[in-house]
Design a protein around this motif. Structure first.
Motif, PDB file in Angstrom:
ATOM      1  N   THR A 110      -0.320  10.653  14.931  1.00  0.00           N
ATOM      2  CA  THR A 110      -0.459   9.923  13.202  1.00  0.00           C
ATOM      3  C   THR A 110       1.486  10.572  12.545  1.00  0.00           C
ATOM      4  O   THR A 110       1.242  11.011  13.066  1.00  0.00           O
ATOM      5  CB  THR A 110      -1.623  10.261  12.076  1.00  0.00           C
ATOM      6  OG1 THR A 110      -2.766  10.103  12.697  1.00  0.00           O
ATOM      7  CG2 THR A 110      -1.013   9.808  10.663  1.00  0.00           C
ATOM      8  N   ARG A 111       2.451   9.479  12.690  1.00  0.00           N
ATOM      9  CA  ARG A 111       3.929   9.195  12.483  1.00  0.00           C
ATOM     10  C   ARG A 111       2.859  10.082  10.954  1.00  0.00           C
ATOM     11  O   ARG A 111       2.885   9.324  10.172  1.00  0.00           O
ATOM     12  CB  ARG A 111       3.799   8.451  12.490  1.00  0.00           C
ATOM     13  CG  ARG A 111       4.826   7.850  13.745  1.00  0.00           C
ATOM     14  CD  ARG A 111       4.909   6.430  14.097  1.00  0.00           C
ATOM     15  NE  ARG A 111       6.472   7.446  13.299  1.00  0.00           N
ATOM     16  CZ  ARG A 111       7.525   5.949  12.207  1.00  0.00           C
ATOM     17  NH1 ARG A 111       6.192   4.734  12.232  1.00  0.00           N
ATOM     18  NH2 ARG A 111       8.206   6.355  12.046  1.00  0.00           N
ATOM     19  N   LEU A 112       3.727  10.905  10.215  1.00  0.00           N
ATOM     20  CA  LEU A 112       3.992  11.121   9.078  1.00  0.00           C
ATOM     21  C   LEU A 112       5.373  10.941   8.168  1.00  0.00           C
ATOM     22  O   LEU A 112       6.590  10.664   8.378  1.00  0.00           O
ATOM     23  CB  LEU A 112       4.141  12.741   8.831  1.00  0.00           C
ATOM     24  CG  LEU A 112       2.890  13.178   9.823  1.00  0.00           C
ATOM     25  CD1 LEU A 112       2.727  15.090   9.176  1.00  0.00           C
ATOM     26  CD2 LEU A 112       1.904  12.971   8.469  1.00  0.00           C
TER      27      LEU A 112
ATOM     28  N   ASP B 116       0.755  -1.198   0.596  1.00  0.00           N
ATOM     29  CA  ASP B 116       0.481   0.228  -0.105  1.00  0.00           C
ATOM     30  C   ASP B 116       1.017   0.867  -0.077  1.00  0.00           C
ATOM     31  O   ASP B 116       2.056   1.450   0.686  1.00  0.00           O
ATOM     32  CB  ASP B 116      -0.811  -0.376   1.213  1.00  0.00           C
ATOM     33  CG  ASP B 116      -1.949   0.983   1.200  1.00  0.00           C
ATOM     34  OD1 ASP B 116      -1.931   2.024   0.592  1.00  0.00           O
ATOM     35  OD2 ASP B 116      -2.752   0.642   1.917  1.00  0.00           O
ATOM     36  N   PRO B 117       1.053   2.102  -0.911  1.00  0.00           N
ATOM     37  CA  PRO B 117       1.360   2.954  -1.053  1.00  0.00           C
ATOM     38  C   PRO B 117       1.233   4.764  -0.062  1.00  0.00           C
ATOM     39  O   PRO B 117       2.462   4.882   0.276  1.00  0.00           O
ATOM     40  CB  PRO B 117       1.210   3.928  -2.175  1.00  0.00           C
ATOM     41  CG  PRO B 117       0.104   3.625  -2.373  1.00  0.00           C
ATOM     42  CD  PRO B 117       0.151   2.132  -2.296  1.00  0.00           C
ATOM     43  N   GLU B 118       0.136   4.482   0.511  1.00  0.00           N
ATOM     44  CA  GLU B 118      -0.189   4.836   1.589  1.00  0.00           C
ATOM     45  C   GLU B 118       1.019   4.730   2.357  1.00  0.00           C
ATOM     46  O   GLU B 118       1.217   5.953   3.345  1.00  0.00           O
ATOM     47  CB  GLU B 118      -2.021   5.063   1.790  1.00  0.00           C
ATOM     48  CG  GLU B 118      -1.467   5.356   3.236  1.00  0.00           C
ATOM     49  CD  GLU B 118      -2.054   6.921   2.771  1.00  0.00           C
ATOM     50  OE1 GLU B 118      -1.752   7.948   3.638  1.00  0.00           O
ATOM     51  OE2 GLU B 118      -2.161   7.462   2.112  1.00  0.00           O
ATOM     52  N   ASP B 119       1.268   3.976   3.049  1.00  0.00           N
ATOM     53  CA  ASP B 119       1.638   3.562   4.223  1.00  0.00           C
ATOM     54  C   ASP B 119       2.644   2.170   4.453  1.00  0.00           C
ATOM     55  O   ASP B 119       3.362   2.089   5.298  1.00  0.00           O
ATOM     56  CB  ASP B 119       0.949   3.379   5.948  1.00  0.00           C
ATOM     57  CG  ASP B 119       0.175   2.279   5.421  1.00  0.00           C
ATOM     58  OD1 ASP B 119       0.656   1.429   4.581  1.00  0.00           O
ATOM     59  OD2 ASP B 119      -0.076   1.706   6.480  1.00  0.00           O
ATOM     60  N   GLY B 120       2.429   1.926   3.045  1.00  0.00           N
ATOM     61  CA  GLY B 120       4.103   0.577   3.025  1.00  0.00           C
ATOM     62  C   GLY B 120       3.761  -0.335   4.026  1.00  0.00           C
ATOM     63  O   GLY B 120       4.403  -1.296   4.004  1.00  0.00           O
ATOM     64  N   ALA B 121       2.048  -0.858   3.526  1.00  0.00           N
ATOM     65  CA  ALA B 121       1.363  -2.274   4.743  1.00  0.00           C
ATOM     66  C   ALA B 121       2.085  -3.280   2.771  1.00  0.00           C
ATOM     67  O   ALA B 121       1.594  -3.230   1.831  1.00  0.00           O
ATOM     68  CB  ALA B 121       0.107  -2.074   5.111  1.00  0.00           C
ATOM     69  N   VAL B 122       2.309  -4.426   3.151  1.00  0.00           N
ATOM     70  CA  VAL B 122       2.538  -5.701   3.072  1.00  0.00           C
ATOM     71  C   VAL B 122       1.204  -6.151   2.340  1.00  0.00           C
ATOM     72  O   VAL B 122       0.650  -6.820   3.566  1.00  0.00           O
ATOM     73  CB  VAL B 122       3.919  -6.302   3.041  1.00  0.00           C
ATOM     74  CG1 VAL B 122       3.670  -7.384   1.837  1.00  0.00           C
ATOM     75  CG2 VAL B 122       5.005  -5.168   3.058  1.00  0.00           C
ATOM     76  N   ARG B 123       1.032  -6.431   1.134  1.00  0.00           N
ATOM     77  CA  ARG B 123      -0.711  -6.692   1.066  1.00  0.00           C
ATOM     78  C   ARG B 123      -0.201  -8.594   0.490  1.00  0.00           C
ATOM     79  O   ARG B 123      -1.208  -9.065   0.917  1.00  0.00           O
ATOM     80  CB  ARG B 123      -1.403  -5.936  -0.022  1.00  0.00           C
ATOM     81  CG  ARG B 123      -1.637  -5.071   0.454  1.00  0.00           C
ATOM     82  CD  ARG B 123      -2.743  -4.475   0.939  1.00  0.00           C
ATOM     83  NE  ARG B 123      -3.876  -4.413   0.628  1.00  0.00           N
ATOM     84  CZ  ARG B 123      -3.783  -3.155  -0.556  1.00  0.00           C
ATOM     85  NH1 ARG B 123      -3.423  -2.163  -0.298  1.00  0.00           N
ATOM     86  NH2 ARG B 123      -5.132  -3.338  -1.761  1.00  0.00           N
TER      87      ARG B 123
ATOM     88  N   GLN C 149       2.568   7.597   8.026  1.00  0.00           N
ATOM     89  CA  GLN C 149       1.782   6.932   6.537  1.00  0.00           C
ATOM     90  C   GLN C 149       1.849   8.517   5.995  1.00  0.00           C
ATOM     91  O   GLN C 149       2.402  10.064   5.873  1.00  0.00           O
ATOM     92  CB  GLN C 149       0.716   8.003   7.225  1.00  0.00           C
ATOM     93  CG  GLN C 149      -0.010   5.986   8.010  1.00  0.00           C
ATOM     94  CD  GLN C 149      -1.406   6.087   8.639  1.00  0.00           C
ATOM     95  OE1 GLN C 149      -2.775   6.481   7.972  1.00  0.00           O
ATOM     96  NE2 GLN C 149      -1.305   5.351  10.510  1.00  0.00           N
ATOM     97  N   VAL C 150       1.361   8.671   4.413  1.00  0.00           N
ATOM     98  CA  VAL C 150       1.711   9.527   4.121  1.00  0.00           C
ATOM     99  C   VAL C 150       0.407  10.813   3.886  1.00  0.00           C
ATOM    100  O   VAL C 150       0.160  11.790   4.733  1.00  0.00           O
ATOM    101  CB  VAL C 150       0.646   9.329   2.711  1.00  0.00           C
ATOM    102  CG1 VAL C 150       0.923  10.862   1.160  1.00  0.00           C
ATOM    103  CG2 VAL C 150       1.834   7.999   2.151  1.00  0.00           C
ATOM    104  N   CYS C 151      -0.962  10.370   4.466  1.00  0.00           N
ATOM    105  CA  CYS C 151      -1.981  11.228   4.980  1.00  0.00           C
ATOM    106  C   CYS C 151      -2.274  12.744   4.504  1.00  0.00           C
ATOM    107  O   CYS C 151      -2.258  13.821   5.138  1.00  0.00           O
ATOM    108  CB  CYS C 151      -1.570  11.226   6.110  1.00  0.00           C
ATOM    109  SG  CYS C 151      -3.366  11.637   7.924  1.00  0.00           S
ATOM    110  N   ALA C 152      -2.143  12.415   3.599  1.00  0.00           N
ATOM    111  CA  ALA C 152      -1.690  13.843   2.704  1.00  0.00           C
ATOM    112  C   ALA C 152      -3.109  15.020   2.975  1.00  0.00           C
ATOM    113  O   ALA C 152      -3.089  16.533   3.188  1.00  0.00           O
ATOM    114  CB  ALA C 152      -2.483  13.548   1.277  1.00  0.00           C
TER     115      ALA C 152
END
Length: 839
Positions: free
Chosen positions: A673-675, A441-448, A619-622
């Motif tokens: 949230t960590r950015l 997931d490009p939002e937070d790096g979670a491996v799917r 996270q990206v959390c734009a």
């Protein structure tokens, strides 16, 4: 009469003396042993060894790890028939005695005297077995037995009968690493306790006596004898009637090894989770009943498994039949048992079933499968099996079945997937080529999803994270980004023409890079160079911006300097990377310029279900308020990641491959949230994305358009001699990197580009992963402008010009070009000359 009285008196005196001595002896033993007895209150909250269990994000079991198989069960959840079977076999008077069976003890003493040995059967109650299993050793001695008896009294005074029986049924060893009735039921029969029939209950109850040598897997005949004994004991104690005994005794024994009921196959990622669990929790991670929830999506993981295997098998078939897996001498009158023994060393691997050829003729061969089934293969079923000669050539198609298959050949067969041929078999073989896939997931790096090879059982080397391969042209977007921040634009023109560089390491002292197809197109825009994957344009571009600058720039994508060569070969993708590295790098482009850390452990729970670890990835959390001041410009790039060589000599990038360590943990509620840090200008990410979208629409990645989506981006990659094939692609929600190649770096053949090897795997995976997922718009960040250009020169088109095309620019680049549309600055002339020149 007087003599009788005298004898009686002597007998009474002797009896009293013996009783007195016995009482004194018991008192002495009591005085010596009881003060030294361990406290038994701990049995109220006993901690049993329970294996580590790993689950997907959606609750599907992925793996269990531990030396013992155990599934703790409450006594109220144990069916009465299971209890009765164990009581009948081990201690029918359990609910009535005080912890010891005096008759049993006397019987055991008599046997010891008559046989002159301490090794005699019987005498131990269930309570005594609990005392022995939890507090004592298996030593055979009178002192140990006495301690066991006194401990039993103590246990009986502390716990209820049901609590004691619960401990026993969960602790007892029943063979094949199965401890406790629930684990044994699962292993031997693949059932839960409530699903067992009477015969199966009796078989489990027969195991405590001889768990290793008398279980139905190791000695079926002996196990059946013990089962009959238990059934008879159940009848004697009125637990069953005669009819039930006869019916159960007539039941065939169906036990065989059932591994834990894994819901989703993900052994490569599960092994990484196991290693991280030990690193974080210590050696007790595998025995203290921890449960780990990962980030893996079960649907996507299954799609990844299927896509990688289908891609590897397709490649393997394209290159022909390598012959039988083995050949054995086979008598013409070989029995079924002999055939079974010949096949015994071979195991089914993902639908590829081992078979032995028993007969072969011109039009048909007969084969026996490892399950005893006999099948026939005709010429149509082996039509693909042209003989492998080398990576680029095959022999003619087989015209006779017996030319390919001979009696004694051990081969693989698989069922047709075509519904019209359902139930039929065809010749198959296990691929020798390997592949890997990583999706995150490009939002937070979670491996799917993650696949590290064709079969974990055959090779535990995880190519998704442990390999160091050349990415080929899939690396170009990274230093194109450096060029765009150096002043180049998608419209910049660079010459696609032969070039020569001095290189003392070459036999002739020169390095002459080439395009894959040996075709030169002359001056061309960078957009087209990316779409057509022109190597010579890449080399000139890299030379123009400088190797040192580009090398340091690509560390913004999470790579270490050690992974990137300090020379112009970097333009051809000679870095050393894994699919995980490439997925992480492309995530920076996909998410608008932020560097995320791949992680796959989401949470860890203890045996009581309490959360002891929770990942809190950056996270990206734009849309987060903290991003309000983010103008899309990249500041100081993050420090280059560090290359680590482990004890096995495996080189890894620390922050990429330590998901638990790199994702901060908190046992309590998540904090702010960590950015994720910005690593790339949002506009540069947009420009690279616009090129990669064209690669998919009309370039080397156009095969992906079969998915009929407009939100796909990606880049193929091939290396020298076609040793590696890559495709790394994404949409706004998912990044996936696929790779194919041989472990020994052999060539896959001159026609095997990334578009033919890795791209089909990516397509098959994304077809499932993106199913039902709506397309997202390709958002344009602030600071991007559009202008009409001349497609030949790349310059801004004059008003009223015909044959113009639209191009995107960073606004300041467009302003600079507009202010001097036909007269580049001196600096631009120098850069253009360096890019155009033939060196």
């Amino acid at each position: 009469m007087r003599l009788f009285r005298r004898l009686l008196r002597y007998t009474l005196i002797l009896g009293f003396a013996l009783f007195t001595l016995g009482a004194i002896g018991i008192g002495v033993v009591y005085w010596l042993i009881v003060p030294r007895l361990p406290p038994v209150d701990s049995l109220r909250d006993v901690t049993l060894q329970v294996p580590l269990r790993i689950y997907s994000a959606d609750g599907k079991l992925m793996a269990t790890y531990g030396e013992t198989r155990r599934i703790p069960v409450k006594i109220e959840d144990v069916p009465q028939q299971v209890k009765n079977a164990f009581l009948a076999a081990e201690d029918a008077n359990f609910y009535n005695h005080p912890g010891v069976d005096y008759q049993g003890i006397l019987r055991a003493v008599g046997l010891m005297i008559s046989k002159r040995t301490l090794h005699v059967p019987g005498g131990s109650t269930i309570t005594q077995q609990v005392a022995r299993d939890f507090f004592l050793s298996s030593e055979v001695s009178l002192s140990r037995k006495a301690t066991e008896i006194f401990l039993s009294f103590k246990i009986e005074n502390t716990l209820s009968k049901d609590q004691i029986l619960e401990l026993y049924l969960n602790k007892i060893f029943l063979g094949n690493r199965a401890y406790g009735v629930a684990a044994a039921a699962e292993f031997y029969y693949g059932k839960t306790l409530d699903q067992l029939d009477l015969a199966e209950c009796a078989m489990l109850a027969s195991l405590p006596k001889f768990p290793s040598t008398g279980n139905p897997l190791n000695n079926r005949a002996r196990a059946l004898e013990r089962r009959r004994y238990v059934l008879q004991r159940m009848l004697d104690n009125d637990f069953i009637d005669e009819a039930q005994l006869k019916q159960a005794d007539a039941e065939p024994e169906r036990a065989f090894a059932h591994e834990p009921p894994i819901d989703i196959e993900a052994p490569y990622i599960a092994e990484l989770v196991r290693q991280e669990a030990i690193q974080r929790l210590g050696n007790n991670a595998l025995t203290d009943a921890y449960t780990i929830r990962t980030t893996i999506d079960s649907r996507e993981q299954t799609a990844a498994n299927d896509a990688v295997r289908a891609g590897l098998i397709a490649y393997d078939r394209r290159h022909g039949w390598r012959g039988p897996e083995a050949h054995v001498e086979l008598a013409s009158n070989a029995t079924a048992a002999e055939l079974e023994r010949k096949l015994d060393p071979f195991r089914t691997t993902f639908g590829l079933v081992p078979a032995i050829v028993t007969q072969s003729a011109e039009k048909e061969a007969h084969l026996r499968l490892n399950d005893g089934q006999t099948i026939a293969l005709g010429l149509e079923d082996i039509a693909w099996a042209r003989r492998y000669q080398d990576e680029t050539s095959r022999g003619p198609a087989p015209k006779r079945v017996d030319a390919a298959l001979k009696p004694g050949d051990i081969v693989r067969v698989a069922q047709y997937t075509d519904s019209k041929k359902q139930g039929r078999w065809q010749l198959a073989q296990i691929p020798s080529v390997q592949g890997a896939l990583v999706a995150l997931d490009p939002e937070d790096g979670a491996v799917r999803a993650e696949v590290g090879g064709f079969s974990f059982a055959r090779s535990k080397f995880n190519r998704a994270v442990q390999s160091q391969r050349n990415p080929g042209s899939s690396f170009k977007p990274l230093f194109y980004a450096a060029a765009f921040e150096h002043g180049f634009t998608p419209a910049s023109v660079v010459n696609d023409a032969p070039v020569v560089f001095p290189d003392p390491s070459k036999p002739n002292g020169q390095w002459t890079p080439k395009n894959d197809d040996d075709v030169f197109s002359g001056p061309m825009r960078l957009r087209e160079a990316m779409v057509q994957s022109k190597n010579l344009v890449s080399v000139r571009l890299l030379d123009a911006i400088g190797v040192r600058y580009a090398r340091e720039f690509v560390t913004r994508f999470g790579l270490s300097l050690e992974q990137v060569p300090p020379n112009l070969s970097m333009a051809l993708g000679t870095a050393s990377v894994s699919p995980m590295n490439m997925a992480r790098a492309f995530a920076v482009i996909a998410n608008g310029g932020y560097l995320v850390d791949p992680y796959f452990v989401d949470a860890i729970y203890d045996r009581d279900g309490k959360e002891v670890y929770k990942a809190q990835p950056a996270q990206v959390c734009a849309q987060c308020p903290e991003r309000a001041s983010d103008d899309g410009r990249a500041g100081t790039p993050p420090p280059a990641t560090r290359t680590v060589v482990d004890n096995n000599g495996v080189t890894t990038t620390k922050d990429t491959l330590s998901p638990i360590a790199s994702a901060q943990a908190t046992p309590a509620a998540p904090a702010t949230t960590r950015l994720a840090p910005r690593a790339l200008d949002a506009r540069t990410a947009y420009l690279i994305g616009s090129l990669l979208r064209d690669v998919v629409r009309r370039g080397t990645g156009s095969g992906a358009m079969v998915l009929k989506r407009n939100d796909l981006f990606g880049k193929t990659g091939s290396t020298n001699d076609h040793r590696d094939g890559w495709f790394v692609g994404y949409n706004a929600d998912l990044v996936a990197a696929t790779w194919m190649g041989f472990d020994d770096f052999s060539s896959m053949g001159h026609i095997e580009f990334g578009a033919q090897t890795a791209l089909p795997i990516w397509i098959d995976f994304m077809r499932v992963a993106l199913d039902g997922m709506p397309e997202k718009p390709f958002n344009t960040p602030a600071g991007i402008s559009t202008a009409q250009i001349d497609p030949e020169t790349g310059l801004l088109a004059a008003p009223g010009s015909e044959h113009t095309i639209s191009e995107v620019f960073r606004t300041e680049d467009l302003t600079r070009i507009a202010n001097s549309p036909n007269q580049p600055t001196e600096a631009e002339k120098k850069v253009q000359q360096e890019a155009y020149g033939i060196f």
